[in-house]
Design an enzyme around this catalytic site. Structure first.
Site, PDB file in Angstrom:
ATOM      1  CG  ASN A 252      -6.704  -1.043   0.536  1.00  0.00           C
ATOM      2  OD1 ASN A 252      -5.964  -0.557  -0.312  1.00  0.00           O
ATOM      3  ND2 ASN A 252      -6.247  -1.544   1.676  1.00  0.00           N
TER       4      ASN A 252
ATOM      5  CB  CYS B 134      -0.952  -0.014   1.187  1.00  0.00           C
ATOM      6  SG  CYS B 134      -2.153  -1.340   1.025  1.00  0.00           S
TER       7      CYS B 134
ATOM      8  CG  HIS C  50      -3.358   3.325   1.727  1.00  0.00           C
ATOM      9  ND1 HIS C  50      -3.670   2.883   0.468  1.00  0.00           N
ATOM     10  CD2 HIS C  50      -3.506   2.249   2.557  1.00  0.00           C
ATOM     11  CE1 HIS C  50      -3.977   1.601   0.528  1.00  0.00           C
ATOM     12  NE2 HIS C  50      -3.889   1.189   1.780  1.00  0.00           N
TER      13      HIS C  50
HETATM   14  O1  UT7 Z   1      -4.040  -1.296   3.217  1.00  0.00           O
HETATM   15  C1  UT7 Z   1      -3.220  -2.145   3.953  1.00  0.00           C
HETATM   16  C2  UT7 Z   1      -3.367  -1.907   5.392  1.00  0.00           C
HETATM   17  N1  UT7 Z   1      -4.618  -2.455   5.853  1.00  0.00           N
HETATM   18  C3  UT7 Z   1      -5.307  -1.800   6.765  1.00  0.00           C
HETATM   19  O2  UT7 Z   1      -4.927  -0.724   7.147  1.00  0.00           O
HETATM   20  C4  UT7 Z   1      -6.532  -2.467   7.298  1.00  0.00           C
HETATM   21  C5  UT7 Z   1      -6.532  -2.423   8.803  1.00  0.00           C
HETATM   22  N2  UT7 Z   1      -7.638  -3.123   9.427  1.00  0.00           N
HETATM   23  C6  UT7 Z   1      -8.940  -2.766   9.297  1.00  0.00           C
HETATM   24  O3  UT7 Z   1      -9.256  -1.873   8.542  1.00  0.00           O
HETATM   25  C7  UT7 Z   1      -9.949  -3.434  10.191  1.00  0.00           C
HETATM   26  O4  UT7 Z   1      -9.293  -4.217  11.129  1.00  0.00           O
HETATM   27  C8  UT7 Z   1     -10.975  -4.309   9.439  1.00  0.00           C
HETATM   28  C9  UT7 Z   1     -11.922  -3.425   8.646  1.00  0.00           C
HETATM   29  C10 UT7 Z   1     -10.261  -5.290   8.511  1.00  0.00           C
HETATM   30  C11 UT7 Z   1     -11.837  -5.096  10.427  1.00  0.00           C
HETATM   31  O5  UT7 Z   1     -12.451  -4.218  11.331  1.00  0.00           O
HETATM   32  P1  UT7 Z   1     -12.355  -4.457  12.912  1.00  0.00           P
HETATM   33  O6  UT7 Z   1     -13.166  -3.421  13.541  1.00  0.00           O
HETATM   34  O7  UT7 Z   1     -10.904  -4.541  13.267  1.00  0.00           O
HETATM   35  O8  UT7 Z   1     -13.075  -5.840  13.050  1.00  0.00           O
HETATM   36  P2  UT7 Z   1     -12.477  -7.192  13.652  1.00  0.00           P
HETATM   37  O9  UT7 Z   1     -11.534  -7.789  12.677  1.00  0.00           O
HETATM   38  O10 UT7 Z   1     -12.010  -6.918  15.027  1.00  0.00           O
HETATM   39  O11 UT7 Z   1     -13.788  -8.052  13.689  1.00  0.00           O
HETATM   40  C12 UT7 Z   1     -14.880  -7.727  14.545  1.00  0.00           C
HETATM   41  C13 UT7 Z   1     -15.970  -8.775  14.338  1.00  0.00           C
HETATM   42  C14 UT7 Z   1     -15.432 -10.203  14.369  1.00  0.00           C
HETATM   43  O12 UT7 Z   1     -16.374 -10.984  15.025  1.00  0.00           O
HETATM   44  P3  UT7 Z   1     -16.120 -11.457  16.544  1.00  0.00           P
HETATM   45  O13 UT7 Z   1     -14.810 -12.193  16.509  1.00  0.00           O
HETATM   46  O14 UT7 Z   1     -16.050 -10.180  17.332  1.00  0.00           O
HETATM   47  O15 UT7 Z   1     -17.297 -12.302  16.818  1.00  0.00           O
HETATM   48  C15 UT7 Z   1     -15.388 -10.587  12.923  1.00  0.00           C
HETATM   49  O16 UT7 Z   1     -15.563 -11.954  12.703  1.00  0.00           O
HETATM   50  O17 UT7 Z   1     -16.570  -8.592  13.057  1.00  0.00           O
HETATM   51  C16 UT7 Z   1     -16.546  -9.832  12.340  1.00  0.00           C
HETATM   52  N3  UT7 Z   1     -16.400  -9.538  10.934  1.00  0.00           N
HETATM   53  C17 UT7 Z   1     -17.422  -9.257  10.113  1.00  0.00           C
HETATM   54  N4  UT7 Z   1     -18.749  -9.150  10.338  1.00  0.00           N
HETATM   55  C18 UT7 Z   1     -19.527  -8.837   9.306  1.00  0.00           C
HETATM   56  C19 UT7 Z   1     -15.254  -9.497  10.205  1.00  0.00           C
HETATM   57  N5  UT7 Z   1     -15.527  -9.192   8.921  1.00  0.00           N
HETATM   58  C20 UT7 Z   1     -16.870  -9.036   8.853  1.00  0.00           C
HETATM   59  C21 UT7 Z   1     -17.738  -8.706   7.807  1.00  0.00           C
HETATM   60  N6  UT7 Z   1     -19.051  -8.608   8.068  1.00  0.00           N
HETATM   61  N7  UT7 Z   1     -17.313  -8.457   6.547  1.00  0.00           N
END
Ligand code: UT7
Length: 330
Positions: free
Chosen positions: A285, A114, A255
């Site tokens: 992204n 990225c 980004h």
């Molecule tokens: O460009 C390269 C660099 N990348 C980044 O900068 C990305 C950085 N990370 C992020 O943007 C975020 O971490 C994400 C958008 C990928 C995820 O958001 P989050 O708030 O960190 O969610 P999480 O991974 O902590 O997941 C929270 C919950 C989980 O359920 P439990 O374990 O709490 O029961 C996931 O399973 O949300 C669940 N979940 C979803 N639910 C509905 C994960 N993906 C989804 C989804 N729809 N698509």
């Protein structure tokens, strides 16, 4: 005499096919509400089968050359930032070269994930600043749909396909063009965001395919934590180092990985909304393409004028991160 590299042309390309959050609701267990509130993304673009990153990169490049009012034959160097090259070799830069007819250039790919476009721009700028070249093309292009697992809701909601391109030319005005850049990487981040299969460590086998090793893996929570700090710190650092009052920034082009990461950085610099380029809701992204795409859209929308101070910042796989400070001169 100091020579700076200035951006003399910009262009972008996004494929016409739109994949909305509603479409994804039909494929994986997710919701438009979850995606928008956690990421800011509403839809993303998907490039058709049979076309690769070079196709989008060449179209963005052609627009940038037209905008710079120079012919392809005048280009001396092409640097393409991508993690989704059409193939391992030849380089995507060679394919772009052929497609646009830049007969007198040489070309090379840069893999900075990225942060790739910032790495590529900083590297390309050195050839201008040294006086070696006068016309360099930098492209950021990624077909992320090619390495996205559309059964994995953790990642498939995040990524899209796009390309952006800039032309760099010299300016002898020390107050113009790229004023500074800060680039970093930290390989201890390698286990949090990667695509393991297909390289020399895990060449393609039936097993690597069965184990989904040719798709992006991301530990979102960990990357998020590092990204928030990394982007905000590096943006603040370049502004401070150059004695710029954040209020004097005309446009911050970050980004586009997550709206919450962008907001955290903008908040740290106390930047009002109108000074922050956001298009993540439309494209998701697009990895190496986010910054040149945002820049090009902002330019064609009339949001950038002569003398404006712009700041770019990115964070991505590696980990890699960086920022660029420039004063717009056309
Ligand atoms: O460009 C390269 C660099 N990348 C980044 O900068 C990305 C950085 N990370 C992020 O943007 C975020 O971490 C994400 C958008 C990928 C995820 O958001 P989050 O708030 O960190 O969610 P999480 O991974 O902590 O997941 C929270 C919950 C989980 O359920 P439990 O374990 O709490 O029961 C996931 O399973 O949300 C669940 N979940 C979803 N639910 C509905 C994960 N993906 C989804 C989804 N729809 N698509």
């Amino acid at each position: 005499m100091t020579i700076h590299a200035k951006i003399s042309g910009v262009g972008h390309y996004v494929p016409p096919r739109v994949l909305t959050n509603k479409d994804l609701e039909k494929i994986v267990e997710t919701s438009d509400e979850w995606i928008q509130s956690r990421t800011g993304i509403r839809e993303r673009r998907i490039l058709e089968d049979g076309k690769g990153s070079s196709y989008m990169g060449a179209l963005a490049a052609k627009l940038a050359l037209e905008n710079a009012e120079i012919s392809p034959q005048e280009i001396e160097l092409i640097v393409v930032a991508t993690v989704t090259p059409d193939m391992f070799f030849p380089s995507t830069a060679c394919l772009v070269q052929e497609e646009i007819g830049a007969k007198n250039a040489w070309g090379v790919d840069v893999n900075g994930a990225c942060t790739g476009f910032l790495y590529a721009t900083a590297m390309a700028a050195q050839f201008i600043e040294s006086g070696r070249y006068r016309k360099v093309l930098v492209v950021g292009s990624d077909k992320m749909s090619a390495i996205t697992d559309y059964t994995d809701r953790n990642t498939c909601i995040l990524f899209g396909d796009a390309a952006g391109a800039i032309v760099l030319e010299p300016t002898e005005n020390p107050q113009e063009g790229i004023m500074d850049f800060l680039l970093k990487s930290d390989g201890s981040g390698q286990n949090f965001l990667y695509m393991k299969g297909g390289g020399s460590l895990h060449p393609a086998t039936h097993e690597t395919v069965d184990n989904k090793m040719h798709y992006i893996y991301q530990d979102g929570r960990t990357v998020f934590k590092f990204a928030v700090t990394g982007m905000a710190d590096i943006t603040e650092e370049i502004v401070r180092k150059n004695n710029i009052d954040p209020q004097d920034i005309k446009l911050f082009i970050p980004h586009q990985a997550n709206l919450r990461i962008i907001d955290a950085t903008a908040k740290r610099l106390k930047l009002p909304d109108e000074k922050v380029l956001i298009n993540i809701h439309r494209y998701g992204n697009t990895t190496a393409a986010t910054i040149p795409l945002g820049l090009s859209e902002a330019y064609y929308d009339g949001r950038i004028q002569q003398g404006d101070i712009l700041v770019f910042a990115a964070f991505g796989a590696g980990f890699t991160w960086g920022s660029i400070l420039l004063r717009w001169a056309y």
